[in-house]
Design a protein around this motif. Structure first.
Motif, mmCIF file in Angstrom:
data_model
loop_
_atom_site.group_PDB
_atom_site.id
_atom_site.type_symbol
_atom_site.label_atom_id
_atom_site.label_comp_id
_atom_site.label_asym_id
_atom_site.label_seq_id
_atom_site.Cartn_x
_atom_site.Cartn_y
_atom_site.Cartn_z
ATOM 1 N N ASN A 120 25.123 47.577 4.140
ATOM 2 C CA ASN A 120 25.740 46.388 4.621
ATOM 3 C C ASN A 120 27.148 46.283 4.091
ATOM 4 O O ASN A 120 27.455 46.364 2.863
ATOM 5 N N TYR A 121 28.161 46.457 4.672
ATOM 6 C CA TYR A 121 29.605 46.307 4.382
ATOM 7 C C TYR A 121 30.416 45.085 4.898
ATOM 8 O O TYR A 121 30.298 44.942 6.205
ATOM 9 N N TRP A 122 31.185 44.541 3.985
ATOM 10 C CA TRP A 122 32.223 43.277 4.523
ATOM 11 C C TRP A 122 33.515 43.798 4.226
ATOM 12 O O TRP A 122 33.923 44.230 2.979
ATOM 13 N N GLU A 174 28.406 32.405 10.079
ATOM 14 C CA GLU A 174 27.564 32.725 11.216
ATOM 15 C C GLU A 174 28.228 33.755 11.870
ATOM 16 O O GLU A 174 29.513 34.286 11.982
ATOM 17 N N LEU A 175 27.261 34.375 12.556
ATOM 18 C CA LEU A 175 27.646 35.806 13.470
ATOM 19 C C LEU A 175 28.603 35.173 14.608
ATOM 20 O O LEU A 175 28.029 34.051 15.490
ATOM 21 N N VAL A 176 29.559 35.698 15.036
ATOM 22 C CA VAL A 176 30.421 35.629 16.114
ATOM 23 C C VAL A 176 29.990 36.502 17.308
ATOM 24 O O VAL A 176 29.811 36.194 18.393
ATOM 25 N N ALA A 177 30.076 37.697 17.053
ATOM 26 C CA ALA A 177 29.788 38.978 17.937
ATOM 27 C C ALA A 177 29.436 39.959 17.269
ATOM 28 O O ALA A 177 29.869 40.271 16.194
ATOM 29 N N ARG A 178 28.447 40.950 17.945
ATOM 30 C CA ARG A 178 28.005 41.984 17.310
ATOM 31 C C ARG A 178 28.046 43.020 18.766
ATOM 32 O O ARG A 178 27.588 42.876 19.589
ATOM 33 N N LEU A 179 28.416 44.325 18.251
ATOM 34 C CA LEU A 179 28.211 45.384 19.071
ATOM 35 C C LEU A 179 27.352 46.688 18.252
ATOM 36 O O LEU A 179 27.631 46.968 17.314
ATOM 37 N N VAL A 194 37.295 31.393 8.250
ATOM 38 C CA VAL A 194 37.876 32.792 7.769
ATOM 39 C C VAL A 194 36.903 33.698 8.701
ATOM 40 O O VAL A 194 35.538 33.324 8.703
ATOM 41 N N TYR A 195 37.251 34.677 9.165
ATOM 42 C CA TYR A 195 36.628 35.627 10.037
ATOM 43 C C TYR A 195 36.551 37.036 9.104
ATOM 44 O O TYR A 195 37.447 37.313 8.718
ATOM 45 N N TYR A 196 35.426 37.395 9.070
ATOM 46 C CA TYR A 196 35.008 38.771 8.343
ATOM 47 C C TYR A 196 34.638 39.842 9.373
ATOM 48 O O TYR A 196 33.562 39.392 10.253
ATOM 49 N N CYS A 197 34.829 41.034 9.092
ATOM 50 C CA CYS A 197 34.377 42.077 9.869
ATOM 51 C C CYS A 197 33.078 42.712 9.091
ATOM 52 O O CYS A 197 33.193 42.720 7.675
ATOM 53 N N ASN A 198 32.181 43.400 9.835
ATOM 54 C CA ASN A 198 30.837 43.739 8.949
ATOM 55 C C ASN A 198 30.573 44.937 9.771
ATOM 56 O O ASN A 198 30.546 45.079 11.109
ATOM 57 N N ILE A 199 29.839 45.889 8.798
ATOM 58 C CA ILE A 199 29.411 47.118 9.247
ATOM 59 C C ILE A 199 28.066 47.414 8.768
ATOM 60 O O ILE A 199 27.990 47.128 7.546
ATOM 61 N N ILE A 218 33.844 55.470 6.173
ATOM 62 C CA ILE A 218 32.415 55.374 6.952
ATOM 63 C C ILE A 218 32.850 55.554 8.168
ATOM 64 O O ILE A 218 33.873 55.150 8.982
ATOM 65 N N THR A 219 31.702 56.206 9.148
ATOM 66 C CA THR A 219 31.970 56.263 10.763
ATOM 67 C C THR A 219 31.309 55.219 11.389
ATOM 68 O O THR A 219 30.448 54.579 10.728
ATOM 69 N N PHE A 220 31.687 55.002 12.642
ATOM 70 C CA PHE A 220 31.004 54.136 13.611
ATOM 71 C C PHE A 220 29.549 54.732 14.035
ATOM 72 O O PHE A 220 28.816 54.003 14.702
ATOM 73 N N ASN A 221 29.351 56.107 13.705
ATOM 74 C CA ASN A 221 28.033 56.461 14.337
ATOM 75 C C ASN A 221 26.944 55.912 13.667
ATOM 76 O O ASN A 221 26.993 55.496 12.541
ATOM 77 N N PHE A 222 25.992 55.298 14.538
ATOM 78 C CA PHE A 222 24.907 54.667 14.033
ATOM 79 C C PHE A 222 25.042 53.497 13.292
ATOM 80 O O PHE A 222 24.114 52.976 12.597
ATOM 81 N N ALA A 223 25.919 52.805 13.724
ATOM 82 C CA ALA A 223 26.433 51.697 13.186
ATOM 83 C C ALA A 223 26.542 50.474 13.946
ATOM 84 O O ALA A 223 26.847 50.605 15.175
ATOM 85 N N ASP A 224 25.912 49.251 13.453
ATOM 86 C CA ASP A 224 26.370 47.743 14.044
ATOM 87 C C ASP A 224 27.473 47.361 13.650
ATOM 88 O O ASP A 224 27.795 47.169 12.349
ATOM 89 N N ILE A 225 28.386 46.918 14.414
ATOM 90 C CA ILE A 225 29.709 46.475 13.982
ATOM 91 C C ILE A 225 29.741 44.946 14.435
ATOM 92 O O ILE A 225 29.370 44.718 15.697
ATOM 93 N N SER A 226 30.168 43.927 13.604
ATOM 94 C CA SER A 226 30.166 42.713 13.722
ATOM 95 C C SER A 226 31.265 41.770 13.315
ATOM 96 O O SER A 226 31.903 42.404 12.486
#
Length: 115
Positions: free
Chosen positions: A103-105, A46-51, A92-97, A27-35
């Motif tokens: 929704n991907y984890w 809980e959400l830590v940070a979102r771009l 435990v830290y999870y990345c998310n797109i 998957i690409t980062f285009n049009f994606a929220d990354i968190s």
């Protein structure tokens, strides 16, 4: 197939730093929220940070503002730089797109903060 793989977790002392990475494939980062999210034992994720691709600057949880920075490169990796770590950052830290409604984890990387 979309895959998110975190790395960079480990043991840090209070006041120390860690840099988490999330390598993304399929998957690409285009049009994606990354968190980045985190989940401590017995607590909700809980959400830590979102771009977001639609808004800037990045959003941060109040508990980490001024200590944490989310960023991405131009290829397939995004990061969470964590400074001045506190015992309450242990989780435990999870990345998310989220992209086009999907929704991907990742599977998570453990951060322990202890002296």
């Amino acid at each position: 197939q979309v895959q998110l793989v975190e790395s960079g977790g480990g043991l840090a002392q209070p006041g120390g730093s860690l840099r988490l990475s999330c390598v993304v494939s399929g998957i690409t980062f285009n049009f994606a929220d990354i968190s980045w999210y985190r989940q401590a034992p017995g607590k909700q994720r809980e959400l830590v940070a979102r771009l977001s691709w639609t808004t800037t600057p990045a959003n941060y949880a109040d508990s980490v503002k001024g200590r944490v920075t989310i960023s991405r490169d131009n290829k397939n990796t995004f990061y969470l730089q964590m400074n001045n770590l506190k015992p309450e950052d242990a989780a435990v830290y999870y990345c998310n797109i989220v992209r086009v409604g999907m929704n991907y984890w990742g599977n998570g990387t453990l951060v322990t903060v202890s002296s």
